[in-house]
Scaffold this active site. Structure first.
Site, mmCIF file in Angstrom:
data_model
loop_
_atom_site.group_PDB
_atom_site.id
_atom_site.type_symbol
_atom_site.label_atom_id
_atom_site.label_comp_id
_atom_site.label_asym_id
_atom_site.label_seq_id
_atom_site.Cartn_x
_atom_site.Cartn_y
_atom_site.Cartn_z
ATOM 1 N N ASN A 16 20.896 15.045 6.674
ATOM 2 C CA ASN A 16 20.770 13.615 6.352
ATOM 3 C C ASN A 16 21.537 13.268 5.080
ATOM 4 O O ASN A 16 22.151 12.211 4.997
ATOM 5 C CB ASN A 16 19.298 13.213 6.236
ATOM 6 C CG ASN A 16 18.677 12.975 7.597
ATOM 7 O OD1 ASN A 16 18.992 11.987 8.262
ATOM 8 N ND2 ASN A 16 17.838 13.898 8.028
ATOM 9 N N HIS A 111 11.866 9.633 8.348
ATOM 10 C CA HIS A 111 10.839 10.407 9.054
ATOM 11 C C HIS A 111 11.268 10.572 10.519
ATOM 12 O O HIS A 111 11.692 9.590 11.147
ATOM 13 C CB HIS A 111 9.491 9.691 8.972
ATOM 14 C CG HIS A 111 8.399 10.484 9.598
ATOM 15 N ND1 HIS A 111 7.804 11.555 8.968
ATOM 16 C CD2 HIS A 111 7.833 10.408 10.820
ATOM 17 C CE1 HIS A 111 6.905 12.091 9.777
ATOM 18 N NE2 HIS A 111 6.902 11.413 10.905
ATOM 19 N N ASP A 152 3.835 8.422 4.577
ATOM 20 C CA ASP A 152 4.506 7.801 5.726
ATOM 21 C C ASP A 152 3.958 6.409 6.040
ATOM 22 O O ASP A 152 4.104 5.916 7.160
ATOM 23 C CB ASP A 152 4.423 8.688 6.979
ATOM 24 C CG ASP A 152 5.184 9.997 6.809
ATOM 25 O OD1 ASP A 152 6.241 9.982 6.156
ATOM 26 O OD2 ASP A 152 4.707 11.029 7.305
HETATM 27 C C1 GAR Z 1 14.823 15.737 9.160
HETATM 28 O O1 GAR Z 1 14.522 15.695 10.519
HETATM 29 C C2 GAR Z 1 13.929 14.788 8.395
HETATM 30 O O2 GAR Z 1 13.664 13.595 9.062
HETATM 31 C C3 GAR Z 1 12.685 15.606 8.261
HETATM 32 O O3 GAR Z 1 13.115 16.925 8.062
HETATM 33 C C4 GAR Z 1 14.437 17.098 8.575
HETATM 34 C C5 GAR Z 1 15.342 17.511 7.422
HETATM 35 O O4 GAR Z 1 16.628 17.781 7.853
HETATM 36 N N1 GAR Z 1 11.886 15.121 7.186
HETATM 37 C C6 GAR Z 1 10.556 15.159 7.191
HETATM 38 O O5 GAR Z 1 9.907 15.621 8.076
HETATM 39 C C7 GAR Z 1 9.918 14.571 5.939
HETATM 40 N N2 GAR Z 1 8.543 14.292 6.176
HETATM 41 P P1 GAR Z 1 17.880 17.773 6.867
HETATM 42 O O6 GAR Z 1 17.530 18.624 5.634
HETATM 43 O O7 GAR Z 1 18.959 18.426 7.679
HETATM 44 O O8 GAR Z 1 18.202 16.354 6.503
#
Ligand code: GAR
Length: 200
Positions: A16, A111, A152
């Site tokens: 992200n 999220h 959230d």
């Molecule tokens: C993503 O899917 C994000 O939405 C989630 O963790 C992943 C991180 O991926 N976040 C949560 O669950 C927060 N509550 P990334 O490090 O590759 O962005």
């Protein structure tokens, strides 16, 4: 119009964060200026992504620290950097009410579900997709929202739906939700929040 001094908080792979950095490089985030990436883990690949893009990094380790010390270190960094907007991009710690109240409508979170479904304490990362598959939903997606004292629970900025397909595993579904929703709506929401802040 100036750009808003923005810090991104990460804990892991940082896809992200990459989406944000790529959109910035394409010129799609004129009102967002990335001044710092803060990681709660020293080994997060997100740190490498930040360095490659030339964004300064800082590690505030969650492990081995109390919540108070952890948050104090993050706050110190944010204050030094004069950060105005904070983006939680795969940040795996819940921030205290005290912390969150310092930045009203100044913290965004992405999220990996359509809130209020599959949100709150215990719903993070792959666990969210495991829960969605277990419940048998046919649609899931992602949400970008402002962060308040309720995990959230803050005001929703953008959401995008993604289909659950036969044969999905949590990993396959996670990837589809990232590609079709998270990486698109997080940069868009960042620009929306930055513009709103500048118009205050
Ligand atoms: C993503 O899917 C994000 O939405 C989630 O963790 C992943 C991180 O991926 N976040 C949560 O669950 C927060 N509550 P990334 O490090 O590759 O962005």
């Amino acid at each position: 119009m100036r750009a808003v001094r923005t810090a991104v908080l990460v804990s892991g792979g940082g896809t992200n964060l990459q989406a944000l950095l790529d959109k910035k490089a394409e010129g799609a985030l004129p009102h967002v200026d990335f001044v710092r990436v803060i990681s709660s883990r020293p080994d997060a690949y997100a740190l490498t992504r930040a360095e490659t893009a030339g964004v300064p990094t800082h590690v505030s380790p969650r492990k081995g620290n109390t919540q108070e010390a952890f948050e104090a270190d993050i706050l110190n960094c944010l204050e030094k950097d004069k950060a105005e907007l904070i983006i939680l991009a795969g940040f795996m710690s819940i921030l205290s009410a005290d912390f969150v109240r310092r930045y009203p409508r100044r913290i965004l979170n992405v999220h990996p579900a359509l809130l209020p479904a599959f949100g709150g304490k215990g719903f993070y990362g792959l666990r969210v997709h495991e829960a969605a598959l277990q419940r048998g939903v046919k649609l899931t997606g992602a949400t970008v929202h402002y962060v308040n004292e309720i995990a959230d629970g803050g005001e929703i900025i953008l959401q995008k739906a993604v289909s659950v397909l036969p044969g999905d595993t949590p990993e396959i579904l996670q990837r589809r939700v990232m590609e079709q929703a998270e990486w698109l709506i997080l940069p868009k929401a960042a620009e929306i929040a930055a513009k709103e802040l500048l118009n205050e």
